[in-house]
Design a protein around this motif. Sequence first.
Motif, PDB file in Angstrom:
ATOM      1  N   GLU A   1       0.813  -1.179  -0.039  1.00  0.00           N
ATOM      2  CA  GLU A   1      -0.127  -0.091   0.154  1.00  0.00           C
ATOM      3  C   GLU A   1       0.849   1.047   0.085  1.00  0.00           C
ATOM      4  OE1 GLU A   1      -3.008   2.412   2.973  1.00  0.00           O
ATOM      5  OE2 GLU A   1      -2.382   0.425   3.591  1.00  0.00           O
ATOM      6  N   ALA A   2       2.006   1.335   0.768  1.00  0.00           N
ATOM      7  CA  ALA A   2       2.859   2.537   0.821  1.00  0.00           C
ATOM      8  C   ALA A   2       3.471   2.812  -0.246  1.00  0.00           C
ATOM      9  CB  ALA A   2       3.745   2.572   2.304  1.00  0.00           C
ATOM     10  N   ALA A   3       4.026   1.556  -1.027  1.00  0.00           N
ATOM     11  CA  ALA A   3       4.839   1.763  -1.916  1.00  0.00           C
ATOM     12  C   ALA A   3       4.249   2.267  -3.172  1.00  0.00           C
ATOM     13  CB  ALA A   3       5.463   0.330  -2.555  1.00  0.00           C
TER      14      ALA A   3
ATOM     15  N   ILE B   1       9.111   1.602  -4.315  1.00  0.00           N
ATOM     16  CA  ILE B   1      10.120   0.463  -3.668  1.00  0.00           C
ATOM     17  C   ILE B   1      11.210  -0.032  -4.748  1.00  0.00           C
ATOM     18  CG2 ILE B   1       8.188  -1.545  -4.287  1.00  0.00           C
ATOM     19  CD1 ILE B   1       8.780  -2.510  -1.401  1.00  0.00           C
ATOM     20  N   CYS B   2      12.102  -0.270  -4.006  1.00  0.00           N
ATOM     21  CA  CYS B   2      13.256  -0.852  -4.672  1.00  0.00           C
ATOM     22  C   CYS B   2      13.451  -2.514  -4.221  1.00  0.00           C
ATOM     23  CB  CYS B   2      14.552  -0.125  -4.869  1.00  0.00           C
ATOM     24  SG  CYS B   2      14.463   1.412  -5.723  1.00  0.00           S
TER      25      CYS B   2
ATOM     26  N   GLU C   1       1.153 -17.177  -5.097  1.00  0.00           N
ATOM     27  CA  GLU C   1       0.959 -15.897  -4.379  1.00  0.00           C
ATOM     28  C   GLU C   1       2.209 -15.083  -4.083  1.00  0.00           C
ATOM     29  OE1 GLU C   1      -0.820 -14.388  -0.041  1.00  0.00           O
ATOM     30  OE2 GLU C   1      -0.662 -16.386  -0.289  1.00  0.00           O
ATOM     31  N   VAL C   2       3.244 -15.570  -3.537  1.00  0.00           N
ATOM     32  CA  VAL C   2       4.493 -14.890  -3.248  1.00  0.00           C
ATOM     33  C   VAL C   2       5.060 -14.241  -4.664  1.00  0.00           C
ATOM     34  CG1 VAL C   2       6.982 -15.201  -2.754  1.00  0.00           C
ATOM     35  CG2 VAL C   2       5.230 -16.151  -1.296  1.00  0.00           C
ATOM     36  N   LEU C   3       5.120 -14.911  -5.525  1.00  0.00           N
ATOM     37  CA  LEU C   3       5.791 -14.574  -6.963  1.00  0.00           C
ATOM     38  C   LEU C   3       4.881 -13.589  -7.775  1.00  0.00           C
ATOM     39  CD1 LEU C   3       8.280 -14.677  -8.314  1.00  0.00           C
ATOM     40  CD2 LEU C   3       7.506 -16.443  -9.895  1.00  0.00           C
ATOM     41  N   ASN C   4       3.607 -13.811  -7.461  1.00  0.00           N
ATOM     42  CA  ASN C   4       2.735 -12.669  -8.342  1.00  0.00           C
ATOM     43  C   ASN C   4       2.669 -11.393  -7.364  1.00  0.00           C
ATOM     44  OD1 ASN C   4       1.218 -13.477 -10.737  1.00  0.00           O
ATOM     45  ND2 ASN C   4       0.739 -15.251  -9.447  1.00  0.00           N
TER      46      ASN C   4
ATOM     47  N   LEU D   1       3.785  -5.986  -7.734  1.00  0.00           N
ATOM     48  CA  LEU D   1       4.176  -4.761  -6.735  1.00  0.00           C
ATOM     49  C   LEU D   1       5.327  -3.941  -7.486  1.00  0.00           C
ATOM     50  CD1 LEU D   1       4.483  -3.074  -4.031  1.00  0.00           C
ATOM     51  CD2 LEU D   1       5.826  -4.622  -3.174  1.00  0.00           C
ATOM     52  N   MET D   2       6.475  -4.657  -8.254  1.00  0.00           N
ATOM     53  CA  MET D   2       7.475  -4.195  -8.797  1.00  0.00           C
ATOM     54  C   MET D   2       7.003  -3.422  -9.922  1.00  0.00           C
ATOM     55  SD  MET D   2      10.092  -4.388  -6.824  1.00  0.00           S
ATOM     56  CE  MET D   2      11.523  -4.145  -8.369  1.00  0.00           C
ATOM     57  N   ASN D   3       6.017  -4.218 -10.691  1.00  0.00           N
ATOM     58  CA  ASN D   3       5.630  -3.456 -11.918  1.00  0.00           C
ATOM     59  C   ASN D   3       4.763  -2.077 -11.648  1.00  0.00           C
ATOM     60  OD1 ASN D   3       6.262  -5.297 -13.657  1.00  0.00           O
ATOM     61  ND2 ASN D   3       4.555  -6.710 -13.647  1.00  0.00           N
TER      62      ASN D   3
END
Length: 436
Positions: free
Chosen positions: A164-166, A179-180, A221-224, A229-231
């Motif tokens: 949410e914050a990112a 986020i990085c 779940e983790v990889l998605n 998030l990175m996208n």
Amino acid sequence: MKNTPFLVGALTIALVGSASAQSLTIATVNNGDMIRMQELSSGFTDETGIELNWVVLEENTLRQRVTTDIATGGGQYDIMTIGNYEVPIWGRQGWLAPLDDLAEDADYNVDDLLPAIRGGLSVDGTLYAVPFYGESSMIMYRTDLLEEAGLEMPENPTWEFVAEAARAMTDRENDINGICLRGKAGWGENMALITSMANAFGGRWFDEDWNPQFDQPVWNEVLNFYVDLMNDAGPAGASSNGFNENLALFQQGRCGMWIDATVAASFVSNPDDSEVADMVGYAVAPDTGNDNRGNWLWSWNLGIPESSQQKDAAKQFLAWATSQEYTNLVAENEGWANVPPGTRTSLYENPDYIEAAPFAEITLDAINAADTVNPTVDPVPYVGGQFVAIPEFQGLGTTVGQLFSAALAGQSSVDDALSQAQSVAEREMRRGGYMN
């Protein structure tokens, strides 16, 4: 540059007289603490007469070269910078010289080493490497950007809050990424971060019978979660970014948050290097509400391969570079906030360091909280936290890292990456005799 006396114990006394013709070849990683060690080492040479030849390499390249050299007995290096993944494996195989001399040297004070760090460098009570610095993982974040987003960092943040914050802090027009995170392929690069995430989400590499688990819903779940998030909030070209690349982005003010090694705290808070030094906050690594933060435990250590013909001189360098005296030398030249962290109890009892390093307490807490024996929510047959402490993991972890990096880059789907990871892991586990 100032220099102070730093010779350590009986090892030095025995060697100073005969060291003038000696030279050591040291393989190390190209991060800030190791580069600083190289810069300060001229004093060691002046005092002892021992010449130092430095081979400074990017992290993945370093691992490849030192592994090849030590496995073949090549003898190219007298001192290797290696992690707490390699040390116990190589120690058991007889590839590293035991360091009983240092362990018994009262001046070196091996009992001052943090128990969690020292334990990862010993086999059956014998020390096979000494730590240059130790680390766990934490959140580093921009306090100003978080405030502008109308959010406040919780005492116990979750990955849901991080996401949410990112997204709230992302400002593409001003080149600010919310986020990085590591995306560069490698068992010690992106897989350190993603494995830690999986531990926090309830995932694991293998079940108790060594069956790979990438076909389980939690890994999907983790990889998605990571890719999405990175996208949405990560930098362009994130699949090429490791520790050093993300450090540069954060120092340039282009990251709202960075979840990575606690050792980075001194670099992001140093006004000489960081444009946002006075706007950095620190928080514990996130969980998913299950009290497992997946915070890793890592140390960069100095070890001596059995193939070295300069073991005595090499031990002298190890005693210097990882001593309390070296810590004082860095403090005198660079300030207390920049000394190598995470190795000695005495550092965290030093009021000068505590005052200079606002991240000291959270670093120590993270290191002490890291559980490498029970790293996941469910039982596992391995130890290691952000890695699996078996010899096969170096190759397997890097292969899986390449698959996940490709998914991040959009070169494959998450489903395809996980399917291929499952197949590769099953093949390696059968080949290694772990499963039928």
